[in-house]
Design a protein around this motif. Structure first.
Motif, PDB file in Angstrom:
ATOM      1  N   THR A   1      -9.306 -10.165  -2.578  1.00 57.42           N
ATOM      2  CA  THR A   1     -10.557  -9.439  -2.853  1.00 57.42           C
ATOM      3  C   THR A   1     -11.601  -9.768  -1.784  1.00 57.42           C
ATOM      4  OG1 THR A   1     -11.232 -11.240  -4.336  1.00 57.42           O
ATOM      5  CG2 THR A   1     -10.215  -9.300  -5.350  1.00 57.42           C
TER       6      THR A   1
ATOM      7  N   VAL B   1      -8.482  -3.391  -4.117  1.00 57.18           N
ATOM      8  CA  VAL B   1      -8.947  -2.055  -3.736  1.00 57.18           C
ATOM      9  C   VAL B   1      -7.770  -1.137  -3.415  1.00 57.18           C
ATOM     10  CG1 VAL B   1      -9.248  -2.627  -1.279  1.00 57.18           C
ATOM     11  CG2 VAL B   1     -10.616  -0.805  -2.316  1.00 57.18           C
TER      12      VAL B   1
ATOM     13  N   SER C   1     -13.991   3.054  -3.912  1.00 53.04           N
ATOM     14  CA  SER C   1     -13.026   3.531  -2.907  1.00 53.04           C
ATOM     15  C   SER C   1     -12.091   4.573  -3.516  1.00 53.04           C
ATOM     16  CB  SER C   1     -12.221   2.356  -2.342  1.00 53.04           C
ATOM     17  OG  SER C   1     -13.039   1.509  -1.563  1.00 53.04           O
TER      18      SER C   1
ATOM     19  N   TRP D   1     -14.414   2.522   2.346  1.00 49.68           N
ATOM     20  CA  TRP D   1     -15.007   1.368   1.687  1.00 49.68           C
ATOM     21  C   TRP D   1     -16.147   1.776   0.767  1.00 49.68           C
ATOM     22  CZ3 TRP D   1     -15.264  -2.338   6.519  1.00 49.68           C
ATOM     23  CH2 TRP D   1     -14.002  -2.905   6.710  1.00 49.68           C
TER      24      TRP D   1
ATOM     25  N   MET E   1     -15.503  -2.070  -6.116  1.00 45.06           N
ATOM     26  CA  MET E   1     -14.317  -1.682  -5.340  1.00 45.06           C
ATOM     27  C   MET E   1     -13.709  -0.375  -5.834  1.00 45.06           C
ATOM     28  SD  MET E   1     -12.395  -5.276  -4.437  1.00 45.06           S
ATOM     29  CE  MET E   1     -12.555  -6.033  -6.051  1.00 45.06           C
TER      30      MET E   1
END
Length: 344
Positions: A293, A139, A27, A159, A24
């Motif tokens: 998440t 994120v 990102s 993403w 993550m």
């Protein structure tokens, strides 16, 4: 010096200690790259280097020589002094611990960004206050550290998107003795956090039998700790249900997922890897919640019952029944694969 000729900013990221969080974090790397020329190094556990190598945004992975939870102040000081010669403009510290903020401070990096976390006021000089209400997703919290204080986040968020190693993919089937005659569905039955995040093994086994009947093979991916569970799933179906747990490195698992037709997974680190490969997947949540998440992919189908005791965030079910997982029937997961167009 004109802006076009300015040297790229040098940024050191102190990375997280979990596979899913490391995925993550990409990102954040994307947001930093979009803001202007920069070179991103990531200080991270050695196991994470194959993940970082599959992120085009990362220039270099720097091995954190200290184990998770250990202080080893002298080792941290020595590494900080070494990194101080690189000339970083900024460090972004993703973990909230005191220890994680030490190395950037020892390196003398002028701007050291992070959330308040533990008592680290003298180590973090670009301190942010975390609002869990405003930033409910992990994120989002990572990306927010790449923006100015109170600046809005990109909408939509970029993403994670890992790039598989094509050369490794060409050699893996022979190395592991895998036949490519049948399309593969990857199973990830492990959950490092605990059994309250694990879909029952008999459910996995029942789904595997149905997929084999439909002409698929099943690759079971995970660490050596998952070997016994994978043996239970593969029992009596070894010809087409292959236990790969403990037989692959993390980078191999990434590349095998990219060769798969789809994945069925618990809420785990490999769930986030599958999402970052944009692989169709069924993500099964039990004691945790997809609000915090979720798999970051339009091709992920989340199954979460949200019963009255969920989410409890416990490692083992405090009520002893694990209904949040046992009541998700294999036929429901198979139907979800059909909806994704995987098995039809």
């Amino acid at each position: 010096m004109p802006e076009a000729q300015q040297a790229p900013r040098r940024i050191l990221i102190v990375g997280p200690s979990w596979v899913g969080d490391m995925v993550m974090a990409q990102s954040l790397f994307k947001v930093l790259k979009a803001a202007g020329p920069c070179e991103i190094d990531v200080l991270a556990p050695e196991w994470s280097l194959p993940i970082l190598a599959r992120m085009p945004e990362v220039s270099r992975g720097v091995v954190m020589p200290v184990g998770h939870g250990k202080l080893e102040l002298g080792v941290r000081w020595k590494l900080g002094q070494s990194l101080g010669t690189v000339g970083y403009d900024q460090a972004i510290v993703l973990p909230n611990s005191l220890k994680s903020a030490m190395i950037p401070a020892f390196a003398g990096i002028p701007q050291r960004t992070g959330f308040r976390g533990e008592m680290r006021y003298f180590l973090i000089n670009d301190m942010r206050m975390l609002s869990k209400r405003r930033l409910p997703m992990t994120v989002q919290r990572f990306v927010a550290l790449g923006k100015g204080i109170n600046q809005p986040l990109p909408d939509p968020l970029p993403w994670p998107r890992l790039v598989a190693d094509a050369a490794n993919q060409r050699t893996l089937p022979d190395k592991l003795g895998l036949s490519m005659e049948r399309p593969a569905i990857a199973f990830m039955p492990g959950a490092e956090y605990g059994p309250a995040k694990q879909w029952p093994l008999p459910h996995f086994a029942s789904l595997a039998a149905e997929l084999v009947e439909r002409g698929f093979q099943v690759w079971i991916l995970g660490s050596g700790k998952d070997q016994e569970a994978a043996d239970i799933i593969a029992s009596d179906q070894e010809a087409h249900v292959i236990n790969l747990c403990g037989r692959t490195e993390l980078g191999d698992a990434v590349d095998l997922l990219a060769l798969s037709r789809a994945a069925v997974t618990n809420d785990s680190g490999l769930m986030h890897v599958a999402a970052a490969l944009d692989l169709p997947q069924i993500a099964i949540f039990g004691s945790s919640t997809p609000q915090h998440t979720p798999p970051l992919s339009d091709r992920a189908h989340v199954i979460y019952l949200g019963i009255e005791c969920s989410p409890c965030f416990k490692r083992t079910c405090p009520l002893g029944h694990t209904r949040c997982l046992t009541e998700i029937a294999p036929q429901r997961v198979l139907a979800a694969l059909d909806q994704l167009g995987v098995t039809t």
